[in-house]
Design a protein around this motif. Structure first.
Motif, PDB file in Angstrom:
ATOM      1  N   GLY A  50       0.812  -1.205   0.000  1.00 50.22           N
ATOM      2  CA  GLY A  50       0.000   0.000   0.000  1.00 50.22           C
ATOM      3  C   GLY A  50       0.850   1.261   0.000  1.00 50.22           C
ATOM      4  O   GLY A  50       0.638   2.164  -0.804  1.00 50.22           O
TER       5      GLY A  50
ATOM      6  N   ASN B 284       0.999   7.448  -3.961  1.00 54.16           N
ATOM      7  CA  ASN B 284       0.493   8.805  -4.142  1.00 54.16           C
ATOM      8  C   ASN B 284      -0.064   9.360  -2.830  1.00 54.16           C
ATOM      9  O   ASN B 284      -0.461   8.625  -1.937  1.00 54.16           O
TER      10      ASN B 284
ATOM     11  N   THR C  48      -2.866  10.918  -1.865  1.00 58.59           N
ATOM     12  CA  THR C  48      -4.224  10.608  -1.414  1.00 58.59           C
ATOM     13  C   THR C  48      -4.294   9.234  -0.769  1.00 58.59           C
ATOM     14  O   THR C  48      -4.922   9.048   0.269  1.00 58.59           O
ATOM     15  N   MET C  49      -3.662   8.259  -1.427  1.00 58.72           N
ATOM     16  CA  MET C  49      -3.700   6.908  -0.876  1.00 58.72           C
ATOM     17  C   MET C  49      -2.978   6.868   0.467  1.00 58.72           C
ATOM     18  O   MET C  49      -3.429   6.230   1.402  1.00 58.72           O
TER      19      MET C  49
ATOM     20  N   ALA D  15      -5.249   8.223   3.071  1.00 61.62           N
ATOM     21  CA  ALA D  15      -6.321   7.256   3.335  1.00 61.62           C
ATOM     22  C   ALA D  15      -5.799   6.096   4.178  1.00 61.62           C
ATOM     23  O   ALA D  15      -6.464   5.637   5.116  1.00 61.62           O
ATOM     24  N   LEU D  16      -4.596   5.632   3.862  1.00 62.22           N
ATOM     25  CA  LEU D  16      -4.044   4.498   4.600  1.00 62.22           C
ATOM     26  C   LEU D  16      -3.754   4.873   6.049  1.00 62.22           C
ATOM     27  O   LEU D  16      -4.039   4.089   6.968  1.00 62.22           O
TER      28      LEU D  16
ATOM     29  N   ALA E 296      -7.004   5.023   7.852  1.00 60.83           N
ATOM     30  CA  ALA E 296      -7.499   3.669   8.107  1.00 60.83           C
ATOM     31  C   ALA E 296      -6.704   3.030   9.231  1.00 60.83           C
ATOM     32  O   ALA E 296      -7.256   2.324  10.089  1.00 60.83           O
ATOM     33  N   PHE E 297      -5.419   3.313   9.253  1.00 60.82           N
ATOM     34  CA  PHE E 297      -4.560   2.728  10.268  1.00 60.82           C
ATOM     35  C   PHE E 297      -4.953   3.211  11.659  1.00 60.82           C
ATOM     36  O   PHE E 297      -5.089   2.426  12.599  1.00 60.82           O
TER      37      PHE E 297
END
Lengths: 348, 450
Positions: A72, A297, A299-300, A303-304, A307-308
């Motif tokens: 990821g 990138n 944004t990811m 997001a990660l 989420a974490f």
């Protein structure tokens, strides 16, 4: 702190967590089989089983978590490591599969099956050896890009001194970490005979652990000078690691403060592991992948991380509950609580 | 050798075999905790130890299957990178979020399964123990949800742009909730619940036929599982219908290939069974007028996209028709058998169920598992030649390494050994533990609770 540093730190913490819990698990499997093979099953096996049973599945998750997080945060690692690791990765997977499945088979299904126990014990030593080759590959010189194709150089891998030093270090640390933990656990359980045997194992494996670490130091100075020099500039971390080791072994030798002793073992590996990792930065795969240029990138990444953090809110209470029920519950540890309702009390 | 080496086919085969094997245990992993929860809840509510025993015995077998589910799941997870590195490079950037969240769900499930297993008699209030199965069931379904999002993304990729192999403008949430997500996730979940209900019903029916088990116990098990099976089955069929409409709108090529629908037209007929000659002539098939238009758009006037509009090299293999038919047939059949059972158990309450019906129920178990496999093969093969529909072909995603065939052999061997051991262990587990003895130990039939 940069988000790429945050990403790799999170992953490194999980890898460190995996090393600790998996070492306990791998080593315990080996000691468990050893106790059966040498006719000492009645003394140590119950302790090992009581700890392992409720957590066997959790260990695997640490590894999966690390792997998925890696893909990821640093998707290019999938490309390089994925291509290069086909054989060592598949072999490790097959070993992990045998181990996981036969643990459940022997523990929840066919008790007393020595063959199942052997599979479980033997794979426990082979898996760390297979997995540790990833660390070697990350140092460079093993993977090469030839005509746009990523190739693993087997001869380089097996002729490198560093490979063998890492495999050796992985093997002895597994036995050392595991024995140190089980000593603490047996002591908590007030199981004197088991404690005496496990304490012997712990002390026995402490010296090889330090020798193997020194050997690995030497080997890396031969293999990757740049990394070694970085490690030298972080030498305080390795000294701290050694002090933790000395305290841990001292307490086990004296037979007191065993909880603290195991925390010292965790710190010993923590310091060494983070020192090693920090010195390796910014490379994930020397010299192809760095944490900055090959970061996912933005944004990811956000997001990660979100989420974490959300995941931790679920994870931490769950782990605390697990620890309270099985690790810090005196009655359970001693085995006086009905521990296996799931099996029913039939046939007794 | 390298020039001739067909890493793509070996990679495909290895992925197919791993997934095909994993999916059995994954389905059990998603559905069985729900059934265990139903049984335990009923047992506590009605103070009926039969149901508690049911939950306990199911759990015991469940752990064995979970072990295989975990190890094969780990295998497929890592194999994605080992066999499809370029695909994972893209997926990591665009769809890393659900992959990442799946591991959290996996974590929660792993933790609570350990706790649930070892705390049966630890709490005074039985509800406390019951509460522990809820995170297991939820996390199992959540992990199915997240991982199916990834698969849905492969079917209808969105939330990024690809320029010369470089990914830009990533929107993780949009990638995750792509058009295929809703129908895929709900179909996967409902079919897993349905399959597990029928598998457990098959076990109960089998023990009734053999007469080995306690009759009251087995009949209660049969009733609980079949009622649940019918409810999940009907839900599943409805969702299947939505999936048809989704395909017509977003993946018309897959639907057209499955239905051997060549000309774009309205009032399209649904083709059942039959076979296709070499020049695409349909023989011996049952054709239902208008049905495909109704499936695709809810009205006979819906124009259904035909296969001829897609160039041959971008068409999926036409054999997926058989998988689709097989799946639908089994789904319908199992629900029908469930309904027949309901009729028998109502009308002739006191009489034993007829032997032929019990045999039919036993067959429903393996048939349901086959339907799951057929459904997945249909969904996956129907996406060929794409690995990321519209973006990346399968052959561009595969590894360039050379030893795939040896790994294929090793993994086949592994799965064979795991399958044999699993069957052996499960059989031994239940043969050695008689229901009557366990009932006694739970305080039924004059026994005292130990």
């Amino acid at each position: 702190m940069n988000i790429d540093i945050l990403g790799i730190s999170v992953l490194w913490i999980f890898l460190w967590g995996y090393i600790i819990v998996a070492s306990i698990d791998f080593g315990a499997g080996f000691f468990g089989f050893y106790s059966v093979a040498t006719g000492k099953k009645h003394i140590t096996y119950a302790i090992i089983e009581r700890y392992l049973s409720p957590v066997w599945e959790v260990t695997n998750v640490f590894l999966v978590f690390f792997y998925i997080g890696m893909v990821g945060f640093f998707p290019d690692t999938a490309m390089y490591y994925g291509t290069a690791l086909l054989v060592p990765g598949s072999l490790a997977l097959i070993l992990l599969s045998i181990r996981g499945a036969y643990y459940a088979f022997s523990n929840y299904g066919s008790k007393q099956n020595v063959w199942y126990m052997f599979l479980y014990g033997a794979t426990g030593l082979l898996i760390p050896a297979a997995l540790s080759t990833v660390l070697v590959i990350s140092e460079g010189g093993i993977i090469q890009v030839i005509e746009g194709k990523i190739v693993l150089l087997w001869s380089e891998l097996f002729s490198s001194l560093y490979t063998w030093s890492v495999i050796l270090l992985a093997l002895v640390s597994v036995l050392y970490i595991s024995a140190m933990f089980l000593t603490y656990y047996a002591h908590k359980a007030k199981d004197k005979p088991a404690y005496m045997i496990l304490r012997g194992y712990a002390l026995f494996w402490s010296l090889p652990t330090i020798l193997a670490s020194l050997f690995a130091f030497y080997a890396i100075s031969q293999h990757n000078k740049e990394h070694f020099n970085n490690m030298l500039s972080l030498s305080w971390m390795f000294i701290a690691s050694f002090i933790c080791f000395a305290i841990a072994v001292f307490f086990v030798w004296k037979g007191r403060n065993l909880g603290l002793s195991f925390i010292m073992v965790m710190l010993q590996f923590g310091f060494a592991f983070f020192g090693y990792g920090r010195a390796h930065l910014p490379y994930i795969l020397y010299p192809y992948i760095t944490i900055r240029e090959h970061f996912t990138n933005e944004t990811m990444a956000i997001a990660l991380v979100a989420a974490f953090i959300a995941g931790l809110f679920v994870l931490i209470p769950s782990i605390v509950l697990l620890l309270r029920l099985f690790l810090f519950d005196a009655a359970y540890v001693r085995g006086t609580k009905n521990k296996k309702g799931g099996k029913g009390s039939y046939g007794k | 050798m390298t020039a001739m080496y067909d890493a793509v086919s070996y990679s495909r085969l290895l992925t197919e075999i791993t997934l095909g094997f994993h999916i059995i245990f994954a389905t059990i992993g998603v559905g069985v905790p729900v059934m265990i929860a139903l049984a335990e809840w009923r047992g506590i509510k009605r103070n009926d130890p039969y149901y508690i025993l049911l939950a306990r015995r199911w759990t015991r077998g469940f752990v064995i299957t979970v072990a295989i589910g975990v190890v094969t799941g780990t295998s497929i997870g890592l194999q994605l990178s080992l066999l499809w590195p370029s695909f994972m490079q893209v997926a990591g950037q665009a769809i890393g979020l659900p992959l990442f969240m799946e591991t959290f769900a996996f974590f929660v499930e792993a933790i609570f399964l350990g706790i649930y297993l070892y705390t049966w008699d630890r709490f005074k209030n039985p509800f406390v123990h019951f509460m522990l199965i809820i995170p297991i069931a939820l996390a199992a379904s959540a992990s199915a949800f997240f991982i199916t999002c990834v698969n849905a993304f492969m079917n209808t990729p969105q939330g990024f742009t690809l320029e010369n192999g470089v990914i830009r403008n990533v929107e993780p949430i949009k990638a995750m909730f792509n058009p295929a997500t809703a129908t895929k996730v709900s179909h996967v979940l409902s079919s897993a619940y349905m399959t597990c209900a029928f598998v457990l019903a098959a076990i109960a029916a089998f023990s009734l036929i053999k007469g080995r088990s306690d009759k009251v116990y087995a009949r209660k098990a049969l009733k609980l599982t079949l009622v649940a099976g019918i409810i999940f089955g009907i839900t599943n069929a409805l969702i299947g219908d939505f999936s048809g409409k989704f395909l017509a709108a977003y993946q018309p090529v897959k639907l057209a290939a499955a239905e051997w629908h060549f000309e774009t037209k309205d009032k399209a007929e649904l083709i059942m069974g039959g076979f296709l000659t070499e020049d695409n002539e349909i023989k011996y098939a049952l054709k239902i007028p208008y049905a495909l238009s109704i499936l695709a758009g809810g009205s006979p006037n819906t124009v259904v996209h035909g296969l001829n509009e897609t160039p041959p090299e971008l068409q999926p293999p036409l054999r997926i028709h058989y998988y689709f038919d097989g799946m639908v047939l089994i789904g319908t059949l199992t629900i029908a058998i469930g309904v027949v059972y309901l009729w028998f158990s109502r009308a002739k309450r006191k009489k034993p169920l007829p032997r032929w019906l019990l045999i039919a129920i036993v067959c429903c178990g393996p048939l349901s598992v086959i339907a799951i496999e057929l459904g997945w093969i249909y969904a996956e093969v129907g996406r060929l030649p794409w690995i990321l529909v519209g973006y990346m072909k399968v052959e561009d995603g595969a590894t360039t390494a050379n030893n795939v065939h040896i790994m294929l052999l090793l993994f086949c061997l592994l799965y064979l050994v795991l399958a044999i051991s699993c069957i052996k262990v499960l059989a031994k587990l239940f043969r050695n533990a008689h229901v009557a003895d366990e009932l006694l130990s739970l305080g039924i039939e004059g026994g005292k609770r130990k």
